[in-house]
Design an enzyme around this catalytic site. Structure first.
Site, PDB file in Angstrom:
ATOM      1  CG  HIS A  29     -73.434 -61.375 -46.737  1.00 23.93           C
ATOM      2  ND1 HIS A  29     -73.367 -61.140 -47.837  1.00 23.93           N
ATOM      3  CD2 HIS A  29     -75.101 -61.952 -46.613  1.00 23.93           C
ATOM      4  CE1 HIS A  29     -74.083 -62.186 -48.217  1.00 23.93           C
ATOM      5  NE2 HIS A  29     -74.562 -62.924 -47.375  1.00 23.93           N
ATOM      6  CB  CYS A  30     -78.748 -58.565 -47.137  1.00 22.12           C
ATOM      7  SG  CYS A  30     -80.573 -58.357 -47.025  1.00 22.12           S
ATOM      8  CB  VAL A  31     -79.142 -62.844 -44.058  1.00 23.03           C
ATOM      9  CG1 VAL A  31     -77.706 -63.112 -43.552  1.00 23.03           C
ATOM     10  CG2 VAL A  31     -80.096 -62.408 -43.059  1.00 23.03           C
TER      11      VAL A  31
END
Length: 121
Positions: A29-31
């Protein structure tokens, strides 16, 4: 069957705790982007990393070229003046080079990992 959301999930899927959903081909998951990087968008993600790295590396090159031109046009009379001139350009060149290098290396690493069928998960 997903142990977290108790739904039937496709083979190779993982549950993203941030999105609270099962994602096929989940990598991470890319913040920064606020979304899951998975099988369907990993090429776009690698392209985005490269698109961010190339201008940074170009800015590093331009900054160092400006320093070289200034040194050639007005050679410093003493070592202290040369150091002051270098201190004007080198921090920016270093920052651009490091950020561009990290993003470029990351995009290459992701490209190799995914071409081999691996994920970071």
């Amino acid at each position: 069957m997903c142990k977290v959301c108790t739904e039937l999930r496709p083979r190779g899927s993982h549950h993203c705790r941030t999105c609270d959903a099962c994602v096929a081909g989940f990598d991470h998951h890319c913040v920064v982007l606020g979304l899951c990087i998975a099988r369907n968008n990993v090429r776009t993600f690698v392209g985005l990393l490269l698109a961010a790295a190339l201008p940074l590396l170009a800015m590093c090159h331009v900054t160092l070229a400006c320093l070289a031109v200034e040194l050639r046009l007005q050679p410093p009379s003493d070592p202290g003046a040369a150091a002051a001139l270098a201190l004007r350009y080198l921090p920016a060149a270093t920052l651009f080079g490091l950020l561009g290098g990290v993003l470029g290396a990351s995009s290459l690493a992701y490209g190799v990992l995914h071409s081999l069928g691996h994920t970071c998960h």
